[in-house]
Scaffold this active site. Structure first.
Site, short mmCIF file in Angstrom:
data_model
loop_
_atom_site.label_atom_id
_atom_site.label_comp_id
_atom_site.label_asym_id
_atom_site.label_seq_id
_atom_site.Cartn_x
_atom_site.Cartn_y
_atom_site.Cartn_z
N GLU A 184 -4.20 16.50 -11.20
CA GLU A 184 -4.79 16.82 -12.50
C GLU A 184 -6.32 16.93 -12.46
OE1 GLU A 184 -2.70 15.21 -15.91
OE2 GLU A 184 -4.55 15.27 -17.05
N LYS A 216 7.39 22.64 -14.75
CA LYS A 216 6.58 21.48 -14.36
C LYS A 216 6.22 21.55 -12.88
CE LYS A 216 5.53 16.74 -14.72
NZ LYS A 216 5.63 15.49 -15.42
N LYS A 251 3.43 11.23 -11.45
CA LYS A 251 2.56 10.35 -12.23
C LYS A 251 3.28 9.04 -12.46
CE LYS A 251 -0.50 13.24 -14.99
NZ LYS A 251 -0.83 13.66 -16.37
N GLU A 277 9.92 17.45 -25.63
CA GLU A 277 9.22 17.76 -24.37
C GLU A 277 9.69 19.11 -23.81
OE1 GLU A 277 6.66 16.20 -23.12
OE2 GLU A 277 6.78 14.06 -23.57
N HIS A 307 8.05 7.83 -27.50
CA HIS A 307 7.06 8.77 -26.95
C HIS A 307 7.26 10.21 -27.44
CE1 HIS A 307 4.28 10.43 -24.02
NE2 HIS A 307 5.23 11.25 -23.58
N HIS A 327 -0.35 15.37 -26.44
CA HIS A 327 -0.34 13.97 -26.00
C HIS A 327 -1.59 13.20 -26.42
CE1 HIS A 327 3.12 15.33 -23.85
NE2 HIS A 327 3.29 14.19 -23.20
N ARG A 381 -3.24 20.99 -14.67
CA ARG A 381 -2.10 20.09 -14.95
C ARG A 381 -2.18 19.48 -16.34
NH1 ARG A 381 1.14 15.63 -11.25
NH2 ARG A 381 2.37 14.86 -13.00
N ASN A 387 0.11 18.12 -21.03
CA ASN A 387 -0.12 17.09 -22.04
C ASN A 387 -0.36 17.66 -23.42
OD1 ASN A 387 0.23 14.68 -20.70
ND2 ASN A 387 -1.81 14.75 -19.80
N ARG A 427 0.82 -1.24 0.00
CA ARG A 427 0.00 0.00 0.00
C ARG A 427 0.84 1.27 0.00
NH1 ARG A 427 -3.21 -3.13 3.67
NH2 ARG A 427 -4.90 -4.07 2.49
N HIS A 481 -0.52 9.95 -27.90
CA HIS A 481 -0.84 8.66 -27.30
C HIS A 481 -1.62 7.78 -28.28
CE1 HIS A 481 -0.40 10.05 -22.82
NE2 HIS A 481 0.76 9.85 -23.42
#
Ligand code: NAD
Ligand code: GLY
Length: 375
Positions: free
Chosen positions: A244, A234, A150, A192, A272, A255, A248, A252, A128, A259
């Site tokens: 997010e 960032k 993330k 990026e 990527h 993206h 936030r 992206n 956990r 993606h």
């Protein structure tokens, strides 16, 4: 291997990510793996270093040598985005359980964004939640994936679909590791970095454009500045919206399109940052169609990306229908409605909830060619 890249050696830089009890520092410099005092961030007696078969021969021992008086294990995963999955994650859990790691353990990710995202997710969920440290070794991971918490693995139906927010204890960015990075991976990181200028800081974007040749020749001083500025931007965004709920998502930019490209290719072929490069341009074209950008801005960024050997068109076998289907699996989709990150101007991005469908279809047909099904 020489210890410094081109250019003069700047002093170490630090970027604070201020998140209350989850705050941490990003150490940036040449040789920080040796000098950042990693031991300071390891509380318990057990450590698992997670890396891959490409990075292990380069940096595993260097990291291991910094850790004294602890029980240190490592796991070396196969290399590639296609291995960023539940099976590889299970390998990390099996190692932790077999070596009897308890809640005081620390995981250390040594590698690019794939290793960082998987290690972070393993740390978020093992018993956990345990502590982890990021030692990013690609430019992309140094400016983006290692900062902000993330963590995720991919699913065959969608990228980064299974994950958690889990902040690292610290991030150690050693610019020396960029020396061994292949050119293609280096360019992906530059995509990026350009993204940060485009979404949040026009002066930084203009500086990047001016200095692009020095950056591409890996001038260590210029790179250190670009990494620091990227991490600062960032950190600021993450501080204002850690999980997010809103702003936030501007991180992206490109993206949603990118993606879709990565999922279309089953996480093989393109990397990527390459998919993001095309996605940035598609988002900019859409911003132009909405009247927010001049077409000259789109051309200017296209030329810059091409100058960095980055792609500016999707894979030739990808159709409008592929984009329409795959973009709906984006994490920004709400109630089956796509939301897009677009530019209001260079240096300012916004999440757009409603847009003309014709604008999106026009971008797709411009980038993919006409839809054969509508003929
Ligand atoms: P990657 O982790 O696959 O690394 C790229 C390649 O470089 C790999 O082959 C790797 O083994 C190799 N490599 C790494 N360091 C090296 C070095 N110093 N020298 C030589 N080779 C080296 O890819 P990436 O571009 O670093 O990361 C992409 C991943 O990051 C994607 O999965 C993406 O979804 C994720 N990502 C996450 C976030 C986030 O916020 N968590 C942000 C951006 C991207
Ligand atoms: N890379 C996007 C984010 O961290 O939110």
């Amino acid at each position: 291997m020489s210890l410094i890249l081109n250019g003069s050696l700047p002093s170490d830089r630090r970027v604070e990510v201020d998140l209350g009890s989850r705050s941490y520092c990003v150490h940036i410099g040449s040789g920080t793996i040796v000098r950042a005092d990693i031991m300071h961030y390891i509380d318990g007696d057990q450590v698992l270093i997670v890396t891959n078969e490409t990075v292990a021969p380069l940096y595993l021992e260097m990291v291991r040598e910094q850790i004294t008086g602890k029980k240190v294990h490592d796991i070396i995963l196969p290399d590639g985005e296609q291995f960023k999955n539940l099976e590889a994650l299970d390998g990390i859990f099996s190692k932790l359980l077999a070596e009897k790691h308890d809640r005081s353990t620390t995981l250390i990710a040594v590698g690019g964004g794939v290793i960082g995202d998987m290690t972070g997710f393993a740390a978020a969920t093992y018993l956990r939640g345990v502590s982890f440290i990021q030692v990013p070794t690609t430019l992309l991971a140094q400016v983006d994936s290692s900062v902000g918490g993330k963590t995720a693995v991919n699913h065959p139906l969608g990228k980064n679909m299974i994950g958690a927010f889990h902040q690292p204890r610290t991030v150690i960015v050693d610019t020396n590791t960029l020396q061994s990075l292949p050119d293609r991976e280096f360019s992906a990181g530059i995509a990026e970095i350009l993204k940060y200028g485009l979404i949040a800081d026009v002066d930084f974007f203009n500086w990047l454009e001016r200095e692009i040749d020095s950056l591409m020749s890996r001038d260590v001083g210029k790179l250190t500045y670009a990494i620091e500025q990227s991490c600062r931007i960032k950190a600021k965004v993450v501080q204002s919206d850690e999980t997010e709920q809103g702003v936030r998502a501007i991180l992206n930019l490109g993206h949603t399109f990118g993606h879709a490209i990565e999922t279309f290719q089953n996480y093989r072929h393109w990397i990527h940052g390459e998919a993001v490069s095309v996605g940035i341009l598609m988002a900019m074209q859409m911003s132009y169609l909405r009247g927010n950008l001049e077409i000259s801005h789109v051309h200017r960024v296209s030329e810059l990306l091409q100058h960095c050997s980055l792609p500016v068109k999707p894979p030739s076998n990808m159709t409008i229908a592929d984009f329409n289907k795959l973009m709906l699996r984006d994490k920004k989709v709400r109630n089956e409605k796509l939301r897009l990150v677009l530019l209001e101007k260079i240096g300012k991005a916004k999440v757009i909830e409603t847009f003309e469908k014709e604008h999106l279809q026009s971008v797709l047909s411009e980038f993919c060619g006409p839809d054969p099904s509508s003929a």
